[in-house]
Design an enzyme around this catalytic site. Sequence first.
Site, PDB file in Angstrom:
ATOM      1  N   ARG A  55       0.888  -1.191   0.004  1.00  0.00           N
ATOM      2  CA  ARG A  55      -0.171  -0.156   0.060  1.00  0.00           C
ATOM      3  C   ARG A  55       0.776   1.218   0.019  1.00  0.00           C
ATOM      4  O   ARG A  55       0.460   2.161  -0.609  1.00  0.00           O
ATOM      5  CB  ARG A  55      -0.800   0.054   1.213  1.00  0.00           C
ATOM      6  CG  ARG A  55      -1.948   1.130   1.469  1.00  0.00           C
ATOM      7  CD  ARG A  55      -2.840   0.996   2.369  1.00  0.00           C
ATOM      8  NE  ARG A  55      -3.540   2.051   2.916  1.00  0.00           N
ATOM      9  CZ  ARG A  55      -4.817   2.390   2.450  1.00  0.00           C
ATOM     10  NH1 ARG A  55      -5.403   1.419   1.421  1.00  0.00           N
ATOM     11  NH2 ARG A  55      -5.473   3.580   2.867  1.00  0.00           N
ATOM     12  N   ILE A  81      -7.321   7.824  -1.286  1.00  0.00           N
ATOM     13  CA  ILE A  81      -7.022   6.133  -1.295  1.00  0.00           C
ATOM     14  C   ILE A  81      -8.074   5.780  -0.164  1.00  0.00           C
ATOM     15  O   ILE A  81      -7.521   6.121   1.067  1.00  0.00           O
ATOM     16  CB  ILE A  81      -5.553   5.697  -1.231  1.00  0.00           C
ATOM     17  CG1 ILE A  81      -5.530   4.274  -1.305  1.00  0.00           C
ATOM     18  CG2 ILE A  81      -4.960   6.277  -0.135  1.00  0.00           C
ATOM     19  CD1 ILE A  81      -3.878   3.645  -1.340  1.00  0.00           C
ATOM     20  N   SER A  82      -8.904   5.016  -0.222  1.00  0.00           N
ATOM     21  CA  SER A  82      -9.764   4.532   0.715  1.00  0.00           C
ATOM     22  C   SER A  82      -9.285   3.799   1.872  1.00  0.00           C
ATOM     23  O   SER A  82      -7.878   3.110   1.688  1.00  0.00           O
ATOM     24  CB  SER A  82     -10.847   3.615   0.090  1.00  0.00           C
ATOM     25  OG  SER A  82     -11.829   4.521  -0.932  1.00  0.00           O
ATOM     26  N   GLN A  83      -9.610   3.831   3.046  1.00  0.00           N
ATOM     27  CA  GLN A  83      -9.261   3.096   4.112  1.00  0.00           C
ATOM     28  C   GLN A  83      -9.137   1.557   3.779  1.00  0.00           C
ATOM     29  O   GLN A  83     -10.008   1.032   3.294  1.00  0.00           O
ATOM     30  CB  GLN A  83     -10.454   3.265   5.185  1.00  0.00           C
ATOM     31  CG  GLN A  83     -10.361   2.365   6.622  1.00  0.00           C
ATOM     32  CD  GLN A  83     -11.629   2.915   7.318  1.00  0.00           C
ATOM     33  OE1 GLN A  83     -12.689   3.148   6.864  1.00  0.00           O
ATOM     34  NE2 GLN A  83     -11.888   2.539   8.653  1.00  0.00           N
ATOM     35  N   PRO A  84      -8.113   0.881   4.403  1.00  0.00           N
ATOM     36  CA  PRO A  84      -7.936  -0.598   4.065  1.00  0.00           C
ATOM     37  C   PRO A  84      -9.144  -1.297   4.251  1.00  0.00           C
ATOM     38  O   PRO A  84      -9.401  -2.317   3.483  1.00  0.00           O
ATOM     39  CB  PRO A  84      -6.750  -0.948   5.096  1.00  0.00           C
ATOM     40  CG  PRO A  84      -5.913   0.349   5.093  1.00  0.00           C
ATOM     41  CD  PRO A  84      -6.974   1.488   5.143  1.00  0.00           C
TER      42      PRO A  84
END
Length: 238
Positions: A55, A81-84
């Site tokens: 990431r 970038i979205s939260q994992p």
Amino acid sequence: MTLRLFGDRRSDEPGLGASNGEVFAARRKEMVEKQLLRRGVNDARVLAAMAAVPREEFVPEEFRHQAYHDAPLPIGDGQTISQPYIVAAMTAALQLTGNQRVLDIGTGSGYQAAILSHLAKEVFTIERNPELAASAAKRIARLGYANVHVHCGDGTLGLLQFAPFDAIVVAAAAPNVPEPLRAQLADAGRMIAPVGNAEDQELHLVHRLGECFRTTILDACRFVPLVGYHGWKEPPPR
């Protein structure tokens, strides 16, 4: 997703005296265990993909030390970038087995597409911002995700020339699920998309059965707006 930034690395985080690769590998392992497994993401293939994709390669240099925090991060042009956890949960909802062709709407930095590359036969991803699309394409090629194809254009229109798709994931919120995406979903296909206004959204899981579309409402969420012909004509006021 809602933007929430964190400070510098905590003194108890792994990595003192270790190489950057070891530091990020340790954080990635911790992310899978604490952010995903503990919240109920238990698809072994999704967990393996999340553990494999670096990431830190998909965030700007100034945020690399925050790459595995439980939060979205800015990537430029007002995008994130979205939260994992959200990436993992949305991916798991597609129930990919490895043979599918997947459409990813909103490439951003390419992280979602990279995750999908481990889980699908072929991934088509589309980004409306030319600079982000070009940057993502270079990054994906450099990292060796050969089954990912990056396109620049209006994601609300999908990619008719490559349809139908066995699964579709939408990484930005629209007032409704765009009709072209419904039409490009294959029979028995699954699509997940955030739907709502600028403040209140829910994840919609759409399952196509012939000409019928069954929608299941999942978690509340908050994404950046999906701008395009079948989305917001321009970003809504926040």
